[in-house]
Design a protein around this motif. Structure first.
Motif, PDB file in Angstrom:
ATOM      1  N   SER A 192     -13.053 -11.861  30.403  1.00 49.11           N
ATOM      2  CA  SER A 192     -11.702 -10.759  30.489  1.00 49.11           C
ATOM      3  C   SER A 192     -11.628 -10.495  31.821  1.00 49.11           C
ATOM      4  CB  SER A 192     -11.634  -9.816  29.592  1.00 49.11           C
ATOM      5  OG  SER A 192     -12.858  -8.795  29.615  1.00 49.11           O
TER       6      SER A 192
ATOM      7  N   TYR B 278      -9.502  -2.406  35.679  1.00 49.46           N
ATOM      8  CA  TYR B 278     -10.204  -1.355  35.532  1.00 49.46           C
ATOM      9  C   TYR B 278     -11.116  -1.057  36.848  1.00 49.46           C
ATOM     10  CZ  TYR B 278      -8.409  -1.632  30.659  1.00 49.46           C
ATOM     11  OH  TYR B 278      -8.041  -1.827  29.546  1.00 49.46           O
TER      12      TYR B 278
ATOM     13  N   ASN C 233     -14.578  -8.261  33.402  1.00 47.93           N
ATOM     14  CA  ASN C 233     -15.135  -7.111  32.634  1.00 47.93           C
ATOM     15  C   ASN C 233     -16.413  -7.423  31.572  1.00 47.93           C
ATOM     16  OD1 ASN C 233     -14.942  -5.172  30.220  1.00 47.93           O
ATOM     17  ND2 ASN C 233     -13.899  -4.028  31.804  1.00 47.93           N
TER      18      ASN C 233
ATOM     19  N   THR D  68      -7.541  -2.542  25.559  1.00 51.35           N
ATOM     20  CA  THR D  68      -7.842  -1.449  25.987  1.00 51.35           C
ATOM     21  C   THR D  68      -6.760  -0.548  26.818  1.00 51.35           C
ATOM     22  OG1 THR D  68      -9.299  -2.284  27.603  1.00 51.35           O
ATOM     23  CG2 THR D  68     -10.189  -0.979  25.430  1.00 51.35           C
TER      24      THR D  68
ATOM     25  N   ASP E 116     -14.278  -1.123  22.383  1.00 50.07           N
ATOM     26  CA  ASP E 116     -14.350  -1.611  23.804  1.00 50.07           C
ATOM     27  C   ASP E 116     -15.259  -2.794  23.665  1.00 50.07           C
ATOM     28  OD1 ASP E 116     -15.173  -2.288  26.317  1.00 50.07           O
ATOM     29  OD2 ASP E 116     -15.462  -0.169  27.072  1.00 50.07           O
TER      30      ASP E 116
ATOM     31  N   ASN F 212     -10.355  -6.636  27.206  1.00 56.04           N
ATOM     32  CA  ASN F 212     -11.637  -5.952  27.400  1.00 56.04           C
ATOM     33  C   ASN F 212     -12.796  -6.905  26.857  1.00 56.04           C
ATOM     34  OD1 ASN F 212     -13.718  -3.868  27.843  1.00 56.04           O
ATOM     35  ND2 ASN F 212     -12.248  -2.590  28.121  1.00 56.04           N
TER      36      ASN F 212
END
Length: 296
Positions: A131, A135, A117, A190, A227, A174
């Protein structure tokens, strides 16, 4: 509505009252991963659902890479090469200065990574920290549904190519940012994207000999959650939020906000002296000149 919400007098010294919030690009779907190339005066950023990386230069936006394998976060290493997180490719890649691309990491202990991410470079050692939540493989919108093979984790890729787990104590690791002296690593948690009651906060770790210690909650952000994050040269942490950009002191105190009115996903410092803040706000790329400078 005022652009600034000043909650501590120290914030006055970090902003410019006569600077305007500028729109550099719009009409995208969901922007992430901005990275500044100072020697070229270029910003690269990801439009993840459109499966492309865009390039901003002198108010002109062009396509840098399409398809991008649903790239998300980017960083620049000590050699000036582009390091990218791929959702669909489930990998960390490096783009050489001559344009060749290689995979640096796509599995750990014989199992595939999830969907890298965000990424940051430890300048002192050249190590790549990234990370790896799930997601990007949980929906078709930002990469395509795939089965995860490993729990979410935070990884460290040494300059010699050795990959190790820095921390597996996350539900959804994140955004990443080192303090200016690299003695601290900030990581946004997150959580589970489908759980409205999941825990979301910013954590901070002490960095000791390439390992993380003393993990603790640094701050909770509201509205929304943090974020993407970046530090300035004074150690203040600038983070995305549900209403814009928040600025926190090194002690976690809220100094103030840049009130945009939209959810911000990510940000980075760039421009002359690294004093211009580039902001990914949903479908738009924004920019604002500040009286601070980003940590190099």
């Amino acid at each position: 509505m005022s652009l600034y919400d000043i909650q501590d007098p120290r914030f006055n010294h970090l902003i410019l009252g006569n600077a305007q919030l500028e729109t550099l690009a719009e009409g995208c779907r969901w922007l992430e991963g901005p990275v500044w190339f100072a020697d070229q005066e270029v910003l690269l950023f990801s439009d993840i659902p459109n499966n492309r990386v865009l390039r901003w230069c002198e108010n002109v936006v062009t396509t840098y890479q399409s398809p991008s394998d649903f790239a998300n976060g980017h960083a620049r290493d000590n050699e000036g090469r582009l390091i990218s997180c791929l959702h669909h490719g489930r990998a960390i890649t490096r783009r050489e200065l001559d344009g060749r691309t290689s995979i640096l990491a796509d599995e750990y202990d014989g199992k595939r990574l999830n969907a890298p991410n965000d990424v940051t470079i430890q300048r002192g050692t050249g190590a790549i920290w990234f990370s790896d939540p799930v997601y990007g493989i949980m929906t078709d919108y930002e990469g395509g549904k795939q089965a995860p093979e490993r729990p979410p984790a935070l990884y460290r890729l040494d300059a010699n190519g050795t990959l190790s787990i820095a921390s597996d104590d996350f539900t959804g690791p994140n955004g990443l940012a080192f303090s200016p002296d690299e003695t601290r690593l900030y990581v946004t948690e997150t959580g589970d994207q489908f759980d409205p009651h999941t825990e979301r906060h910013i954590r901070v770790f002490d960095v000791q000999d390439g390992k993380l210690a003393n993990g603790r909650i640094f701050a909770r952000i509201s509205p929304g959650y943090a974020d993407g994050i970046r530090c300035d040269v004074d150690g203040n942490l600038w983070c995305s939020a549900g209403d814009g950009v928040h600025c926190l002191s090194p002690e976690g105190e809220m100094l103030g906000k840049i009130v945009i009115g939209d959810t911000v996903s990510n940000l980075c410092f760039g421009g002359r002296h690294l004093s211009r803040l580039f902001i990914c706000a949903g479908t738009r790329l924004l920019a604002l000149h500040t009286n601070s400078r980003g940590a190099a």
